[in-house]
Design an enzyme around this catalytic site. Structure first.
Site, PDB file in Angstrom:
ATOM      1  N   GLU A 100       0.797  -1.228   0.000  1.00 12.20           N
ATOM      2  CA  GLU A 100       0.000   0.000   0.000  1.00 12.20           C
ATOM      3  C   GLU A 100       0.829   1.278   0.000  1.00 12.20           C
ATOM      4  OE1 GLU A 100      -3.344   0.594  -0.212  1.00 12.20           O
ATOM      5  OE2 GLU A 100      -3.485  -1.540  -0.690  1.00 12.20           O
ATOM      6  N   SER A 360     -57.930 -18.909  -8.220  1.00 19.82           N
ATOM      7  CA  SER A 360     -59.103 -19.186  -7.387  1.00 19.82           C
ATOM      8  C   SER A 360     -58.923 -18.787  -5.927  1.00 19.82           C
ATOM      9  CB  SER A 360     -59.460 -20.678  -7.469  1.00 19.82           C
ATOM     10  OG  SER A 360     -59.926 -20.997  -8.770  1.00 19.82           O
TER      11      SER A 360
END
Length: 682
Positions: A100, A360
């Site tokens: 980093e 239904s």
């Protein structure tokens, strides 16, 4: 002969321009340095202490618990043990610096060489492919700023980084960074990441494990072992190569770091419960505005019932189709919810959001309106050809049964009788009945609506059936019972709502009788579980949707199955796979409790009044308006509600149904929702 001063060569215009430009640049640079120094000094004076930065939160965590206290899911950031710099393995700090910020130990907070290198690389690529943020800059961004990519944010980041370097040592900055940076999967800090991915403290990290964690910072979602273990290993190998190049480890040490041997802790997959927890989070946002303190939310979910629901759907849902299930206690508490076969593959909650035709199952509202209009289960109808305009409904088998009772017509799901009843009471009346029961989706007022042509949601349909199970008292779904902060402050405690009568008890009882017949002798036989049960099937044209909704005295459960693209599913019918899934779930969910009979008959006495005042509400203290009087001219009170059997799922603080003669109090909000047609079509 000497030249006079006036004859000496004067500087050219170009030279003067460059001279002035240089002087202006130097002056501007000095002013910039002074301003930067002033900004850094001001920022330095306002920086929090080391201890305050340790306690500063990265975000709000939310823990959702079931009704029994079991943790369903923890969302948001998770933190491990704070590790002082001296306890952090050197391999971890070395890996992070190498990958980093290689010049971390020497720069003042920003890396000018890194900035130049990144600028050249990005210019050649024509886009941003390389960043130049130092570890200190990343720390400043994580603690104080957002990740928005603007020049203003970058300038503040640089000033903060310079100030941090003036106030803290390199070791302190590394300690803060390694305990605060995000590593994916909700883990903040190396200890949380180590425990999540490797199952042990970060103090015991090996070189390969440290490389895995260091490699996550670049793209946590892409390289997290929980997302892609192979990608995590490949990224870690790159990190180790970088460590060799920077001299952090020797080639021999790197050679012993076998990435293939790195073992990751299996990540718990609470996939199906996430449908429920995602839905709950939207409710939590409406119940509290607390955005900083951690929250602990207690819900109504029964973890055992949830597992039963997941197993039942997985076993019965046809291949290539999706399934959803909702189960409610008598008062509307959600006890189980599954919104699809696999949350990881699709987080679309079909139990709550999907609008599908109920077939239904919608006849429930037709028969409820008919019973309220005076029809009884024993009344005789005729199953015969029916025509309304140019539309002629027919039964699924193409045959007509002739004379038939209302009970049998419902049990066998006879289409012609349902349409005839809807026409008798009025299609608007049926639509209004659906609204009263809580259906908010657009409802067609055309004759075909009697057979379920309007789209509905599973949750609202289940609510409607649960209202009948509760004797006509509204069973509005809810999921949150208590919200507490991490410090113990109670933000929300659910109070039972006043009972709201949707239909009179006799309507609910007769509807229960009809639905009991549907399970015992009709289309819902596959749902039987050896105890009193009422329910109704639903199947749409071409087998695109299959439904079963029903209840015992304890729970009401709705099941839907179908494809997301609404294509036909071979063999799908409400009385098959959905009914079987319902039975498998209910048999286990209510197993161990003594069977209780369903209320199918209400003694209304010699006189009975329509429950209009219960349905539409009276003001507090107003006596029911009686239209029947005794021989002395005194009004005869109404029978509003019969008590129901105790349910193991009823909330202990739930208000009882209205006693005889009591008047339920209905809110204006409910009246608006009941009497209006709901939201406009989307």
């Amino acid at each position: 002969m000497a030249r006079s001063p006036s004859s000496r060569r004067q500087p050219s215009g170009i030279a003067r321009f460059f001279t002035l430009t240089l002087k202006a640049g130097v002056i501007a640079g000095l002013i910039g340095v002074i301003m930067l120094a002033a900004a850094v000094a001001i920022t330095y004076s306002t920086l929090p202490s080391f201890d305050e930065m340790m306690r500063s939160p990265n975000g709000q965590s939310v823990e959702l618990r079931g009704a029994d206290g079991t943790v369903l899911v923890s969302l948001g950031p998770s933190y491990g043990e704070w590790l002082p710099y001296g306890r952090i393995p050197r391999t971890m700090t070395g890996a992070m610096i190498a990958v980093e910020d290689r010049r971390f130990m020497g720069h003042p907070g920003i890396d000018p060489l890194g900035m130049v290198r990144a600028a050249v690389v990005n210019f050649r690529a024509g886009r941003n492919v390389q960043g130049a943020s130092t570890i200190t800059q990343q720390l400043a961004r994580n603690v104080f700023l957002t990740s928005t990519k603007t020049f203003g944010r970058k300038a503040r980041e640089i000033i903060l980084a310079l100030a941090l370097e003036r106030k803290f040592t390199k070791e302190a900055l590394l300690e803060l960074y390694l305990n605060r940076v995000y590593f994916g999967g909700g883990a903040y800090g190396i200890d949380a990441a180590s425990r999540k991915f490797f199952g042990h403290s970060a103090t015991a990290l090996s070189l390969p494990e440290a490389a895995v964690i260091a490699g996550l910072v670049k793209a946590p979602s892409r390289y997290a072992p929980s997302a892609d273990a192979d990608a995590a290993r490949r990224r870690a190998a790159t990190v180790i190569a970088t460590m060799v190049d920077s001299g952090t480890v020797t080639p021999g040490e790197a050679a012993t770091a076998d990435m293939a041997t790195v073992a990751f802790v299996p990540q718990e997959r609470k996939a199906s419960v996430r449908y429920f927890t995602d839905w709950v989070l939207s409710e939590v946002e409406n119940l509290t505005d607390e955005a900083i303190e951690p929250l602990q939310v207690t819900t109504t979910l029964d973890p055992k019932a949830q597992r039963y629901a997941e197993v039942a759907l997985a076993a019965e849902t046809p291949k290539g189709a999706q399934g959803a299930l909702v189960s409610l206690a008598r008062d509307g508490a959600v006890k189980a919810m599954v919104g699809g076969r696999d949350y990881v593959q699709s987080n679309y909650n079909r139990a709550v959001a999907a609008r599908r035709q109920p077939g239904s199952a919608f006849k429930f509202f037709v028969y409820a309106a008919a019973i309220e209009d005076g029809v009884t289960p024993d009344d005789q109808m005729v199953d015969q050809p029916v025509s309304i305009g140019k539309w002629s409904p027919r039964n699924s088998n193409g045959r007509f049964l002739g004379p038939i009772s209302v009970r049998d017509a419902f049990a066998l799901s006879v289409n012609t009788v349902a349409v005839e009843l809807a026409a008798r009471v009025g299609f608007d009346t049926v639509a209004d009945m659906a609204r009263r029961f809580g259906i908010t989706t657009p409802i067609s007022r055309q004759p075909a609506m009697a057979l379920g042509s309007s789209d509905v949601t599973l949750l609202e349909m289940t609510q409607a059936y649960a209202t009948v199970a509760a004797g006509g008292v509204e069973a509005r779904p809810y999921a949150v019972t208590r919200i507490v902060t991490g410090s113990g402050k109670v933000l929300y405690e659910r109070e039972p709502e006043p009972a709201r009568v949707i239909v009179a008890p006799f309507v609910a009882a007769k509807m229960t009788e009809l639905m009991q017949a549907a399970v015992e002798t009709g289309t819902g036989k596959a749902a039987q579980i050896g105890r009193p049960l009422a329910g109704k099937t639903g199947t749409t044209s071409s087998n695109k949707d299959g439904w079963f909704l029903g209840f015992t005295s304890e729970l009401t459960t709705g099941v839907w199955m179908g494809r997301d693209d609404a294509r036909a599913v071979s063999g799908l019918a409400g009385g098959r796979a959905p009914a079987r899934a319902f039975a498998q779930f209910m048999a286990r969910a209510v197993g161990g409790t003594p069977p209780a009979p369903l209320v199918t008959d209400i003694d209304t006495g010699e006189t009975f009044l329509e429950p209009d005042d219960q349905v539409y509400g009276l003001s507090e203290g107003e006596a029911p308006e009686a239209t029947e009087v005794d021989s002395m001219g005194r009004p005869i009170p109404r029978n509003v509600q019969q008590p129901l059997p105790e349910s193991p799922y009823a909330e202990p603080t739930q208000a009882p149904p209205p006693a005889n003669g009591d008047t339920p109090q209905l809110s204006d909000e409910w009246l608006d929702r009941t009497l209006n047609d709901g939201p406009p079509p989307q």
